[in-house]
Design a protein around this motif. Sequence first.
Motif, short mmCIF file in Angstrom:
data_model
loop_
_atom_site.label_atom_id
_atom_site.label_comp_id
_atom_site.label_asym_id
_atom_site.label_seq_id
_atom_site.Cartn_x
_atom_site.Cartn_y
_atom_site.Cartn_z
N UNK A 131 -10.88 -8.25 -43.88
CA UNK A 131 -10.07 -9.23 -43.17
C UNK A 131 -10.97 -10.28 -42.52
N UNK A 132 -10.38 -11.35 -42.07
CA UNK A 132 -11.13 -12.46 -41.48
C UNK A 132 -11.96 -12.01 -40.28
N UNK A 133 -11.42 -11.06 -39.54
CA UNK A 133 -12.10 -10.57 -38.34
C UNK A 133 -13.10 -9.45 -38.63
N UNK A 134 -13.19 -9.03 -39.91
CA UNK A 134 -14.03 -7.91 -40.28
C UNK A 134 -15.50 -8.06 -39.93
N UNK A 135 -16.14 -9.15 -40.36
CA UNK A 135 -17.57 -9.32 -40.05
C UNK A 135 -17.88 -9.29 -38.56
N UNK A 136 -17.00 -9.89 -37.75
CA UNK A 136 -17.21 -9.89 -36.30
C UNK A 136 -17.09 -8.48 -35.75
N UNK A 137 -16.11 -7.72 -36.27
CA UNK A 137 -15.96 -6.33 -35.83
C UNK A 137 -17.22 -5.54 -36.15
N UNK A 138 -17.76 -5.76 -37.34
CA UNK A 138 -18.98 -5.06 -37.75
C UNK A 138 -20.15 -5.44 -36.85
N UNK A 139 -20.26 -6.71 -36.53
CA UNK A 139 -21.31 -7.18 -35.62
C UNK A 139 -21.19 -6.49 -34.26
N UNK A 140 -19.98 -6.43 -33.74
CA UNK A 140 -19.76 -5.79 -32.43
C UNK A 140 -20.15 -4.32 -32.45
N UNK A 141 -19.84 -3.65 -33.55
CA UNK A 141 -20.15 -2.22 -33.66
C UNK A 141 -21.66 -1.98 -33.66
N UNK A 142 -22.39 -2.76 -34.44
CA UNK A 142 -23.84 -2.54 -34.51
C UNK A 142 -24.55 -3.04 -33.25
N UNK A 143 -24.02 -4.06 -32.63
CA UNK A 143 -24.59 -4.50 -31.36
C UNK A 143 -24.35 -3.45 -30.28
N UNK A 144 -23.26 -2.69 -30.42
CA UNK A 144 -22.96 -1.63 -29.45
C UNK A 144 -23.84 -0.40 -29.65
N UNK A 145 -24.49 -0.32 -30.83
CA UNK A 145 -25.41 0.79 -31.07
C UNK A 145 -25.10 1.65 -32.28
N UNK A 146 -24.13 1.25 -33.09
CA UNK A 146 -23.80 2.02 -34.29
C UNK A 146 -25.04 2.15 -35.18
N UNK A 147 -25.26 3.36 -35.69
CA UNK A 147 -26.41 3.59 -36.57
C UNK A 147 -26.05 3.42 -38.04
N UNK A 148 -24.82 3.81 -38.42
CA UNK A 148 -24.50 3.80 -39.84
C UNK A 148 -22.99 3.78 -40.05
N UNK A 149 -22.55 3.05 -41.08
CA UNK A 149 -21.17 3.12 -41.52
C UNK A 149 -21.16 3.48 -43.00
#
Length: 310
Positions: A131-149
């Motif tokens: 979705x259009x908001x997908x890349x931003x969601x991914x950015x937020x997750x990794x900036x929050x500390x996500x190690x892997x999806x």
Amino acid sequence: MKKKILFIDKNIGRVGDYVDQHIDKTKNLKNDIPPFSSVEISINGACNRRCAFCPRVNESEYPNILNSLDMDAFKKLIKDLVSINYDGRLAFSAFCEPLLTKNLHEYVSIIKTNLPKSTVEIVSNGDVLEKKTGPKMLTNLFEAGLDRIRVSLYDGPHQIQIMKDIRNHNKLTEDQFMIRKRYLGSDESHGMTISNRAGSVNYKTENFELKALTEPLKQPCHYPFYKILIDHDGAVLMCSNDWKKEKIYGNILEESVLTIWSNTKFNETRKKLSCGDRTHKPCNACDVNGTLNGKKSFDRWQKYFSKNMN
């Protein structure tokens, strides 16, 4: 028709190695209780797909529940984990599509802020990322500390380039953004280590049949020796195969996850599985091998039982 094991997901070995390394370096908990190495969280009660090999294909039995795990309960869970200096794995997966929880990055941030040495993963079908908001969601997750999806693709090979473009746009490595082919044919069990989900799936192809077992397997299972599963309502289950939620050991809204992990009910299950007894629910209908990883955790519990449960 007897089900054949047609495909073994390489991620099983990766998680197995992680669990073994974690148990090797981790001391027992209070009262000499062996620790867990993996916390799996079903952060909400919904999924946007209805796959034929998943219990959610039955919408009447598995309706979508968009509620997410109570944030205060989640913070209490993390506080419990801080008290034991937990540095194992936390995965958002289980019975749902995690990315349907729009503030998932807040949960990830709470983990990494308090448990910086832990490993945080997400298992997703990736649809939300398109979705259009997908890349931003991914950015937020990794900036929050996500190690892997780990993204599972179900529609076909055309999805690979779509996901690679998203991965490249977010400047992620292949290890940070793992792509899994789940669109393979039934002769390759759809690209997964397929199972009947503790008897919750009825699905037949020319290559295998998934249904509840009429006679339980006679073999151990390592799941409740190394992993704990927390549902979106706070319930603690023995593993992610118990889709019918037949065995609930407690609720983190009511008591500490550490207390639940070592309670009598959990230990009774472990003792039965230690000797290959699967005559109890949900294990009696389950066709999962259960011994592909977690052997070192299993052995640690056997030592505990020999010393404390005579």
